[in-house]
Design a protein around this motif. Structure first.
Motif, PDB file in Angstrom:
ATOM      1  N   ARG A  64      -8.816   8.395   3.320  1.00 16.93           N
ATOM      2  CA  ARG A  64      -9.287   9.382   2.337  1.00 16.93           C
ATOM      3  C   ARG A  64     -10.413  10.218   2.933  1.00 16.93           C
ATOM      4  O   ARG A  64     -11.160   9.728   3.768  1.00 16.93           O
ATOM      5  N   THR A  85     -12.310   7.819   5.351  1.00 20.49           N
ATOM      6  CA  THR A  85     -12.514   6.398   5.071  1.00 20.49           C
ATOM      7  C   THR A  85     -11.470   5.566   5.820  1.00 20.49           C
ATOM      8  O   THR A  85     -10.498   6.111   6.344  1.00 20.49           O
ATOM      9  N   ASP A  86     -11.682   4.255   5.880  1.00 22.11           N
ATOM     10  CA  ASP A  86     -10.758   3.363   6.575  1.00 22.11           C
ATOM     11  C   ASP A  86      -9.344   3.438   6.003  1.00 22.11           C
ATOM     12  O   ASP A  86      -8.377   3.166   6.704  1.00 22.11           O
ATOM     13  N   ASP A  87      -9.221   3.808   4.724  1.00 26.29           N
ATOM     14  CA  ASP A  87      -7.874   3.901   4.139  1.00 26.29           C
ATOM     15  C   ASP A  87      -7.371   5.338   4.061  1.00 26.29           C
ATOM     16  O   ASP A  87      -6.468   5.650   3.287  1.00 26.29           O
ATOM     17  N   ASN A 138      -4.546   9.894   0.616  1.00 19.32           N
ATOM     18  CA  ASN A 138      -4.944   8.979   1.701  1.00 19.32           C
ATOM     19  C   ASN A 138      -4.127   9.214   2.977  1.00 19.32           C
ATOM     20  O   ASN A 138      -3.910   8.285   3.761  1.00 19.32           O
ATOM     21  N   ARG A 176       0.869  -1.170   0.000  1.00 23.98           N
ATOM     22  CA  ARG A 176       0.000   0.000   0.000  1.00 23.98           C
ATOM     23  C   ARG A 176       0.906   1.220   0.000  1.00 23.98           C
ATOM     24  O   ARG A 176       2.003   1.193   0.532  1.00 23.98           O
TER      25      ARG A 176
END
Ligand SMILES: [Zn+2]
Length: 127
Positions: free
Chosen positions: A124, A120-122, A79, A73
């Motif tokens: 963003r 968001t979980d990642d 992000n 990742r």
């Protein structure tokens, strides 16, 4: 009144503590702990030991179920958002989303800070 639930540690009943003893005198047995709230495994295990026991039994299966990373990742400016709180500040600029690559700040509400509804979980921005 909140619902009691069982510790999900598969070995919980094997740890010999007074509070796990149940049953009539002379015929006591150890049982899995039951509480309204637990402090481990996202509220589902009574101790770090029980959390670790759970992971030893189910961790591999959880990875297989949700899938392994097959490529790295990458952190980019898109992000790199986290929610922060300025403890010295009062009013509108107390809570903010912070981009730890660009150092940009965007004001958020206390509710967004508490519940992470804006990210968001990642990492963003969702708004
Ligand atoms: Zn336990």
């Amino acid at each position: 009144m909140s619902q009691l639930k069982f510790c999900q540690g598969p070995q919980c009943h094997t740890y010999n503590t007074k509070d796990r003893k149940r049953g009539p005198k002379g015929n006591k047995r150890n049982e899995t702990r039951r509480r309204s709230h637990f402090g481990y495994l996202d509220g589902n295990a009574c101790s770090m030991q029980c959390q670790d026991d759970w992971f030893k039994v189910y961790g591999q299966r959880a990875l297989q179920h949700f899938g392994y990373l097959t490529q790295p990742r990458v952190l980019t400016k898109d992000n790199a958002w986290v929610n922060r709180r300025d403890w010295r500040s009062e009013g509108n600029d107390r809570y903010y989303a912070y981009n730890h690559l660009t150092e940009e700040r965007r004001p958020i509400t206390e509710d967004q800070y508490q519940n992470d509804t804006n990210i968001t979980d990642d990492g963003r921005l969702a708004i």
